[in-house]
Design a protein around this motif. Structure first.
Motif, PDB file in Angstrom:
ATOM      1  N   ILE A 158       0.835  -1.209   0.000  1.00  0.00           N
ATOM      2  CA  ILE A 158       0.000   0.000   0.000  1.00  0.00           C
ATOM      3  C   ILE A 158       0.865   1.253   0.000  1.00  0.00           C
ATOM      4  O   ILE A 158       0.639   2.185  -0.778  1.00  0.00           O
ATOM      5  N   VAL A 159       1.885   1.264   0.849  1.00  0.00           N
ATOM      6  CA  VAL A 159       2.755   2.439   0.933  1.00  0.00           C
ATOM      7  C   VAL A 159       3.509   2.637  -0.375  1.00  0.00           C
ATOM      8  O   VAL A 159       3.577   3.754  -0.910  1.00  0.00           O
ATOM      9  N   SER A 160       4.076   1.563  -0.908  1.00  0.00           N
ATOM     10  CA  SER A 160       4.833   1.715  -2.156  1.00  0.00           C
ATOM     11  C   SER A 160       3.903   2.093  -3.317  1.00  0.00           C
ATOM     12  O   SER A 160       4.269   2.895  -4.169  1.00  0.00           O
ATOM     13  N   GLY A 161       2.701   1.550  -3.347  1.00  0.00           N
ATOM     14  CA  GLY A 161       1.733   1.926  -4.380  1.00  0.00           C
ATOM     15  C   GLY A 161       1.359   3.390  -4.295  1.00  0.00           C
ATOM     16  O   GLY A 161       1.281   4.088  -5.319  1.00  0.00           O
ATOM     17  N   TYR A 205       1.924   8.955  -6.217  1.00  0.00           N
ATOM     18  CA  TYR A 205       2.333  10.327  -5.927  1.00  0.00           C
ATOM     19  C   TYR A 205       3.436  10.769  -6.886  1.00  0.00           C
ATOM     20  O   TYR A 205       3.400  11.888  -7.400  1.00  0.00           O
ATOM     21  N   HIS A 206       4.386   9.884  -7.130  1.00  0.00           N
ATOM     22  CA  HIS A 206       5.481  10.203  -8.054  1.00  0.00           C
ATOM     23  C   HIS A 206       4.944  10.458  -9.464  1.00  0.00           C
ATOM     24  O   HIS A 206       5.374  11.391 -10.140  1.00  0.00           O
ATOM     25  N   MET A 207       4.002   9.640  -9.904  1.00  0.00           N
ATOM     26  CA  MET A 207       3.431   9.814 -11.244  1.00  0.00           C
ATOM     27  C   MET A 207       2.682  11.142 -11.345  1.00  0.00           C
ATOM     28  O   MET A 207       2.783  11.846 -12.357  1.00  0.00           O
ATOM     29  N   GLN A 221       3.251  13.824  -9.558  1.00  0.00           N
ATOM     30  CA  GLN A 221       4.238  14.892  -9.541  1.00  0.00           C
ATOM     31  C   GLN A 221       4.946  15.022 -10.888  1.00  0.00           C
ATOM     32  O   GLN A 221       5.241  16.129 -11.335  1.00  0.00           O
ATOM     33  N   GLN A 222       5.192  13.891 -11.524  1.00  0.00           N
ATOM     34  CA  GLN A 222       5.842  13.922 -12.827  1.00  0.00           C
ATOM     35  C   GLN A 222       4.931  14.585 -13.864  1.00  0.00           C
ATOM     36  O   GLN A 222       5.387  15.390 -14.680  1.00  0.00           O
ATOM     37  N   ALA A 223       3.633  14.260 -13.817  1.00  0.00           N
ATOM     38  CA  ALA A 223       2.686  14.887 -14.746  1.00  0.00           C
ATOM     39  C   ALA A 223       2.599  16.387 -14.483  1.00  0.00           C
ATOM     40  O   ALA A 223       2.568  17.194 -15.421  1.00  0.00           O
ATOM     41  N   LEU A 224       2.565  16.759 -13.214  1.00  0.00           N
ATOM     42  CA  LEU A 224       2.508  18.172 -12.855  1.00  0.00           C
ATOM     43  C   LEU A 224       3.767  18.897 -13.316  1.00  0.00           C
ATOM     44  O   LEU A 224       3.699  20.017 -13.839  1.00  0.00           O
ATOM     45  N   TYR A 225       4.916  18.246 -13.178  1.00  0.00           N
ATOM     46  CA  TYR A 225       6.178  18.846 -13.613  1.00  0.00           C
ATOM     47  C   TYR A 225       6.179  19.074 -15.121  1.00  0.00           C
ATOM     48  O   TYR A 225       6.582  20.142 -15.589  1.00  0.00           O
TER      49      TYR A 225
END
Length: 127
Positions: free
Chosen positions: A47-50, A55-57, A59-63
């Protein structure tokens, strides 16, 4: 009967056997608890890694979106700087009296004394 023994062997009801059976029960319960803990830990890690991957995805889209906006704003800024240079040149020209008089003559038919202005059409007639 103890597990793994055949039915032809008689089981002794001694205190040692009772302690041994209790030991086996405790061992089985510990094993079950360990498996439950490991499953819960694995579920928690999943759950945590998912959530971290999601969250990383995001943030990447936002970037990438912000980077696109930055590029567009850079282009707008360069266009505005070019326009600013042109306007500054025009300001310098408008400070020149000869240039202002030339604009007044061409656009507003301003003439010197004794001068006659004829307006010539720029376009060819359609007939």
């Amino acid at each position: 009967m103890a597990k793994g023994q055949s039915e032809s062997v008689a089981r002794l009801d001694s205190t040692y056997m009772k302690h041994y059976d209790a030991y086996l029960d405790r061992h089985q319960r510990k094993k079950k608890r360990l498996i439950r803990r490991l499953v819960m830990f694995a579920l928690l890690v999943a759950i945590v890694s998912g959530s971290m991957v999601m969250y990383h995805m995001k943030q990447q889209a936002l970037y990438s979106e912000k980077h696109e906006q930055y590029e567009q704003l850079q282009q707008q800024m360069s266009a505005l700087k070019e326009e600013e240079k042109g306007l500054e040149q025009e300001i310098e020209l408008l400070n020149d009296e000869e240039y202002v008089l030339q604009i007044a003559r061409t656009n507003y038919f301003f003439s010197k004394e004794g001068e006659i202005i004829f307006k010539m059409p720029n376009e060819d007639p359609s007939y």
